[in-house]
Design an enzyme around this catalytic site. Structure first.
Site, short mmCIF file in Angstrom:
data_model
loop_
_atom_site.label_atom_id
_atom_site.label_comp_id
_atom_site.label_asym_id
_atom_site.label_seq_id
_atom_site.Cartn_x
_atom_site.Cartn_y
_atom_site.Cartn_z
CB SER A 29 -0.90 0.00 1.24
OG SER A 29 -1.41 1.31 1.42
CG HIS A 52 -3.90 -1.49 -1.78
ND1 HIS A 52 -5.01 -2.18 -2.21
CD2 HIS A 52 -4.30 -0.74 -0.72
CE1 HIS A 52 -6.04 -1.88 -1.45
NE2 HIS A 52 -5.65 -1.00 -0.53
CG ASP A 54 -5.05 2.42 0.73
OD1 ASP A 54 -6.04 1.67 0.59
OD2 ASP A 54 -3.95 2.02 1.16
CG MET A 56 -8.27 7.24 2.51
SD MET A 56 -7.37 7.26 4.06
CE MET A 56 -6.64 5.61 4.01
CG HIS A 85 -9.20 0.36 -0.83
ND1 HIS A 85 -8.67 0.09 0.43
CD2 HIS A 85 -10.55 0.31 -0.67
CE1 HIS A 85 -9.65 -0.10 1.28
NE2 HIS A 85 -10.80 0.03 0.65
CG MET A 87 -11.22 3.36 1.74
SD MET A 87 -9.73 3.24 2.72
CE MET A 87 -8.51 3.42 1.43
CG MET A 156 -11.90 -2.73 4.46
SD MET A 156 -10.29 -2.36 3.74
CE MET A 156 -9.41 -1.64 5.13
N GLY A 161 -9.05 3.93 6.86
CA GLY A 161 -8.75 5.34 7.12
C GLY A 161 -7.28 5.58 7.43
CG PHE A 162 -6.04 6.42 10.21
CD1 PHE A 162 -5.50 7.69 10.04
CD2 PHE A 162 -7.37 6.30 10.58
CE1 PHE A 162 -6.27 8.83 10.26
CE2 PHE A 162 -8.15 7.43 10.81
CZ PHE A 162 -7.60 8.70 10.65
N GLY A 164 -1.11 1.19 9.58
CA GLY A 164 -0.48 0.89 10.86
C GLY A 164 -1.41 0.48 11.99
CG ASP A 194 -6.42 -2.83 2.83
OD1 ASP A 194 -5.36 -2.64 3.46
OD2 ASP A 194 -6.99 -1.97 2.14
N GLY A 195 -5.27 -4.51 5.89
CA GLY A 195 -5.20 -3.92 7.22
C GLY A 195 -4.52 -4.83 8.23
CB SER A 217 2.97 -0.22 8.63
OG SER A 217 1.88 -1.02 8.98
C1 DX5 Z 1 -6.48 1.46 5.38
C2 DX5 Z 1 -5.99 1.19 3.99
C3 DX5 Z 1 -4.91 0.20 3.94
C4 DX5 Z 1 -3.67 0.58 4.70
C5 DX5 Z 1 -3.03 -0.67 5.18
O1 DX5 Z 1 -7.58 2.28 5.33
O2 DX5 Z 1 -7.05 0.72 3.18
O3 DX5 Z 1 -4.60 -0.19 2.62
O4 DX5 Z 1 -2.76 1.32 3.95
O5 DX5 Z 1 -1.99 -0.34 6.03
P1 DX5 Z 1 -1.35 -1.40 7.03
O6 DX5 Z 1 -0.84 -2.56 6.22
O7 DX5 Z 1 -0.25 -0.63 7.68
O8 DX5 Z 1 -2.44 -1.82 7.99
ZN ZN Z 2 -6.56 -0.18 1.20
#
Ligand code: DX5
Ligand code: ZN
Length: 237
Positions: A29, A52, A54, A56, A85, A87, A156, A161-162, A164, A194-195, A217
């Protein structure tokens, strides 16, 4: 001599769990990369399968990331499949622009539009691969009506949203359930998670039936993306 029917070693049914895990795709990502070095970061993950991306909007999720110009730059800098992706609320408003900016596949959330079936159709009309995603708190049943139409289901495993965040353990059972539904349909759609994906849980997720692992991360950590990717591959070998 009679014909002996040999097992088809290429089919999933005949594949051993370890060979299935070894075929799992990795999707780093970009959210966790160093944006001052976008081109170099993309070069460093060229052994991955997807990039990937993201997106948002600060509305569907409580964060704003990036949009068309960053996707277009990533597209110019990498030959990999751009797995976008979305969001964002009412993603159908922007599908054409993301396709033009270089998306190969676009994933929309069932929670983001009352017209998920239409959004999936629009992605296909744009000639792109269509994915559908659900948040950890959304009943899985919400994807069933479009399951036979999509090329990818994204489960998910954190609240989006974030980067890590910590992996939500109940996600494993949700992956197993979607795996079973896809198998029952005879669908070849990818099943993406994802996540909170790490070398510690990668194998468990592959064994539950995931075919694409997103990792932010754990790829773009202090060890560097080459080592991050290698650790995930080792965990799946
Ligand atoms: C979260 C994103 C993810 C995120 C994953 O909203 O959709 O793709 O970047 O990050 P890690 O692998 O750090 O959980
Ligand atoms: Zn994602």
């Amino acid at each position: 001599m009679r014909n002996v029917r040999l097992p088809d070693v290429t089919s999933d049914a005949a594949a051993s769990p370890s060979s299935r895990a070894a075929r799992v795709k990795l999707a780093p990502s970009l959210l966790s990369c160093d944006f001052t070095q976008l081109g170099a970061e993309l070069n460093r993950i060229v052994t991955a399968d997807y990039v990937h991306v993201d997106v948002m909007d600060g509305l569907f999720v409580p964060n704003i990331s990036f949009g068309f110009p960053i996707l277009a730059a990533a597209r110019r800098a990498s030959p990999l499949f751009m797995d976008v992706h979305l969001m964002i609320e009412r993603p159908e408003r922007y599908l054409r622009e993301f396709a033009e900016a270089g998306a190969d596949g676009m994933t929309v959330h069932v929670e983001a539009t009352p017209h998920i079936h239409r959004a999936v159709g629009m992605i296909h009309e744009l000639g792109k691969r269509a994915g559908v995603s659900l948040n950890p708190g959304t009943p899985l049943e919400a994807v069933r009506p479009v399951l036979s139409d999509v090329d990818l289901v994204l489960v998910m495993s954190v609240n989006p949203g974030f980067g890590g965040q910590k992996f939500i353990p109940q996600s494993v059972e949700r992956i197993r359930t979607v795996r079973r539904w896809l198998d029952e349909l005879g669908s070849a759609a990818e099943l993406e998670v994802d996540g909170g994906v790490t070398p510690q849980n990668a194998r468990l997720l592959a064994d539950a039936g995931a075919t694409v692992l997103v990792a932010g991360s754990s790829v773009f950590g202090p060890q560097g993306p080459e080592v991050g990717l290698a650790r995930l591959r080792e965990a799946l070998a």
